[in-house]
Scaffold this motif. Sequence first.
Motif, PDB file in Angstrom:
ATOM      1  N   TYR A 155       0.353  41.027 -30.591  1.00  0.00           N
ATOM      2  CA  TYR A 155       0.174  40.267 -29.352  1.00  0.00           C
ATOM      3  C   TYR A 155      -1.057  40.691 -28.552  1.00  0.00           C
ATOM      4  N   VAL A 156      -1.675  41.806 -28.914  1.00  0.00           N
ATOM      5  CA  VAL A 156      -2.799  42.308 -28.118  1.00  0.00           C
ATOM      6  C   VAL A 156      -4.102  42.181 -28.909  1.00  0.00           C
ATOM      7  N   ASP A 157      -5.213  42.287 -28.187  1.00  0.00           N
ATOM      8  CA  ASP A 157      -6.530  42.234 -28.819  1.00  0.00           C
ATOM      9  C   ASP A 157      -7.040  43.616 -29.199  1.00  0.00           C
ATOM     10  N   ARG A 158      -6.839  44.565 -28.310  1.00  0.00           N
ATOM     11  CA  ARG A 158      -7.261  45.936 -28.598  1.00  0.00           C
ATOM     12  C   ARG A 158      -6.145  46.892 -28.209  1.00  0.00           C
ATOM     13  N   MET A 159      -6.022  47.964 -29.012  1.00  0.00           N
ATOM     14  CA  MET A 159      -5.093  49.045 -28.691  1.00  0.00           C
ATOM     15  C   MET A 159      -5.900  50.332 -28.599  1.00  0.00           C
ATOM     16  N   SER A 160      -5.450  51.239 -27.752  1.00  0.00           N
ATOM     17  CA  SER A 160      -6.106  52.541 -27.671  1.00  0.00           C
ATOM     18  C   SER A 160      -5.079  53.588 -27.291  1.00  0.00           C
TER      19      SER A 160
END
Length: 415
Positions: free
Chosen positions: A158-163
Motif C-alpha cells: 500500500y505504500v510507495d517507500r518504506m524506511s
Amino acid sequence: MERLEEKLRILADAAKYDVSCSSSGSKRKNTGGIGDASYSGICHSYTEDGRCVSLLKILLTNHCIYDCAFCVSRRTNDVKRAAFTVEEVVELTMNFYRRNYIEGLFLSSGIFKSADYTMERLLRIVKKLRTEERYNGYIHLKTIPGASEDLIQEAGLYVDRMSINLELPTEMGLKLMAPEKDHDSVKKPLAFVNSKLIQYKEEKKLIKHTPTFVPAGQSTQMVIGATPENDFEIMSVANDFYKNYNLKRVYYSGYVPISNDNSLLPQIGSRPPLVRENRLYQTDWLLRFYGFQINEILNTSFQQLDLEIDPKLSWALRNPQNFPVDINTADYWTIIRIPGVGRQSAMKIIQARKFGKLREHQVKKMGIAFNRAKHFMLCADSIIPLGFMAMDQLRKTIVSNSTSKVLAAPQLSLF
C-alpha cells in the motif's frame, strides 16, 4: 477540533527530527499540485527530476517504550505526549489532500506497547487510505523495528517507500545511547523488504497483474555526531547498506541536542554540525553516481573528511598523478572526477567535442566551476598544466577564492 490541532502541532514537531523524508522514485499517479505549506506538519521534499512536493509529515504517536538518549520522544523526556487515532490520520490526510495542501504522507511513530501493536495501526492507516478513501497520493511509511514480516509485507503493498532508521552508525554507539536496541532489528526488515522487491520484480515478468510492492524502494537514516564514529566508519556502514540491501538513500542527520543533562552526549550548543553533514552527503553522492570507491575517498590513513573543501577536490589534491585530464580525449568517468565538473557538464563535454576540439572559452559556457576545474584539466588551448604550484599551495588558493566569494555574497541565516 482544537484537540486535533494540538495533536497535530505536537506530533508534527516530534517528526521534524526525521530527515529521511523523500518522495523520489514513486510511480504512482499524483494528480495534486504544490500546496500551501503554512500548516503544521507540512514539509517540502524534492523528486529526482527537481520537482518540489509537499508532504504531511507526522508521527502516529510520540509515546515510546524505549529510552534512546538522543531521541526527543524517549520515555524519560518531559514533553507533551499525544496520539492520533487511525481515523484521525486518515481524515487529516484526506482533508489536506483535497484542499491541495499536500501531495503525499510521511508517517512514522514512537513504539507503544509493542512493535507489532504499533505496526498494525500504521498498516490500518495506509490500507484505509488506499482501499476505502481511494487515495492514490504518495505514502512514505516508517517500518517499526521488530515488527512481524507479515505486517511489513502487507504494508508494502500500500505504500510507495518504506524506511527504517539505523539510528547510530555502529553497534557500539547504539548500545551506548540506546541499550534496548540493536542493529539486527533494523537489518532483518531491510533484508526482508529487499528480498520481496526482488521476488515481486521477477513475478512481474511472468504475471502482468502482479501487485506493486514498495515501488520507490527503501531508505535508512543515521544520527551523526552523537557518538564518536569517524567519517570513514560512517561511510563504510552506508556503503555496505547500499550493497547489501539495495537502498535508495542513506540519510545523515546531524545530532541536535535534546537536553544537556546526559553526560554521554556531546554538548555542542544549539546548532548541529551542518558542514560535516553536507560533506557526508557529498561523499555519498560520489559513491552512488560518480564511480568512486569508498577507499578512494576515505580509508584507514584518511578517516575524517576535510570540512573546508568538498570530498572530490580533497581526493584530487591527494592524487595529483591522475591529473591533468585532457577533456578532448578522456572518457566520461574520468571527466566527472575533475573537481568542479558535474555529470551534466561531463555529458556536454562528451557531446560537444564530436564537433571539434574544445577550448577554454567553450568549456566555461558548459556550467562547470571553471576556476576550480582549470587546475585539473587540459583544453585544446591550455598552456599551464597541473603542477605549476604545489598541492598545498593550490588548496590554499582554491579555499581563499571560495571564501572571498562567500563573504562577498548576501548572507542567509540557516537558523
